[in-house]
Design a protein around this motif. Sequence first.
Motif, PDB file in Angstrom:
ATOM      1  N   PHE A 181       0.827  -1.208   0.000  1.00  0.00           N
ATOM      2  CA  PHE A 181       0.000   0.000   0.000  1.00  0.00           C
ATOM      3  C   PHE A 181       0.866   1.265   0.000  1.00  0.00           C
ATOM      4  O   PHE A 181       0.636   2.187  -0.779  1.00  0.00           O
ATOM      5  CB  PHE A 181      -0.940   0.000   1.209  1.00  0.00           C
ATOM      6  CG  PHE A 181      -1.749   1.256   1.343  1.00  0.00           C
ATOM      7  CD1 PHE A 181      -2.844   1.484   0.529  1.00  0.00           C
ATOM      8  CD2 PHE A 181      -1.412   2.228   2.280  1.00  0.00           C
ATOM      9  CE1 PHE A 181      -3.594   2.653   0.637  1.00  0.00           C
ATOM     10  CE2 PHE A 181      -2.155   3.394   2.405  1.00  0.00           C
ATOM     11  CZ  PHE A 181      -3.244   3.599   1.582  1.00  0.00           C
ATOM     12  N   THR A 183       0.377   2.477  -3.650  1.00  0.00           N
ATOM     13  CA  THR A 183      -0.688   3.489  -3.645  1.00  0.00           C
ATOM     14  C   THR A 183      -0.180   4.866  -3.247  1.00  0.00           C
ATOM     15  O   THR A 183      -0.486   5.858  -3.899  1.00  0.00           O
ATOM     16  CB  THR A 183      -1.839   3.063  -2.710  1.00  0.00           C
ATOM     17  OG1 THR A 183      -2.318   1.785  -3.131  1.00  0.00           O
ATOM     18  CG2 THR A 183      -2.980   4.066  -2.724  1.00  0.00           C
ATOM     19  N   LEU A 197      -5.785   9.965  -4.227  1.00  0.00           N
ATOM     20  CA  LEU A 197      -5.942   8.788  -3.360  1.00  0.00           C
ATOM     21  C   LEU A 197      -7.392   8.323  -3.299  1.00  0.00           C
ATOM     22  O   LEU A 197      -7.653   7.120  -3.247  1.00  0.00           O
ATOM     23  CB  LEU A 197      -5.405   9.086  -1.960  1.00  0.00           C
ATOM     24  CG  LEU A 197      -3.889   9.308  -1.885  1.00  0.00           C
ATOM     25  CD1 LEU A 197      -3.481   9.704  -0.480  1.00  0.00           C
ATOM     26  CD2 LEU A 197      -3.135   8.076  -2.361  1.00  0.00           C
ATOM     27  N   ALA A 232      -7.999   6.200  -6.077  1.00  0.00           N
ATOM     28  CA  ALA A 232      -7.315   4.912  -5.917  1.00  0.00           C
ATOM     29  C   ALA A 232      -8.014   4.019  -4.891  1.00  0.00           C
ATOM     30  O   ALA A 232      -7.534   2.933  -4.596  1.00  0.00           O
ATOM     31  CB  ALA A 232      -5.865   5.141  -5.511  1.00  0.00           C
ATOM     32  N   VAL A 248      -8.768   4.892  -1.617  1.00  0.00           N
ATOM     33  CA  VAL A 248      -8.410   5.163  -0.229  1.00  0.00           C
ATOM     34  C   VAL A 248      -9.597   5.812   0.483  1.00  0.00           C
ATOM     35  O   VAL A 248     -10.275   6.675  -0.081  1.00  0.00           O
ATOM     36  CB  VAL A 248      -7.156   6.064  -0.152  1.00  0.00           C
ATOM     37  CG1 VAL A 248      -6.847   6.476   1.272  1.00  0.00           C
ATOM     38  CG2 VAL A 248      -5.962   5.348  -0.788  1.00  0.00           C
TER      39      VAL A 248
END
Length: 126
Positions: free
Chosen positions: A19, A23, A91, A94, A96
Amino acid sequence: MRLKMCSIHVKDPAAAHAFYTGTLGFETLMAMPEHNLYIIKDPGSDAGSVGLLLEPSDNPIGAAYMNAVHDAGLPAIVFGVPDVRAEYERLLAAGVTFKGEPAEDPSGISAVFDDGCGNFIQLHQD
């Protein structure tokens, strides 16, 4: 004297490494999967930069601390970014999960997200 390394307790260091590098964009400073050891660093920094140890929470004291901080809704660490709103959008796209939208107060602009590894992380605008 200089700051060499700090750590953050995580539920699964390998998953956290994936992560934080995949990410969030950090780079691997050291990875020894056979020892469950993962250390990341700022992107583009040299090998002498500060490392962040993704520390296993298999110690009961570490797990209790990590869980208590998370349960209280407190960020375990703060990461600086040039533009919190842009990073929030990146994010969010993505996948999150954030506690809320970026907010501004006297200290600046920040946003808090869940790393999925047992911690809330605060982004703060540089």
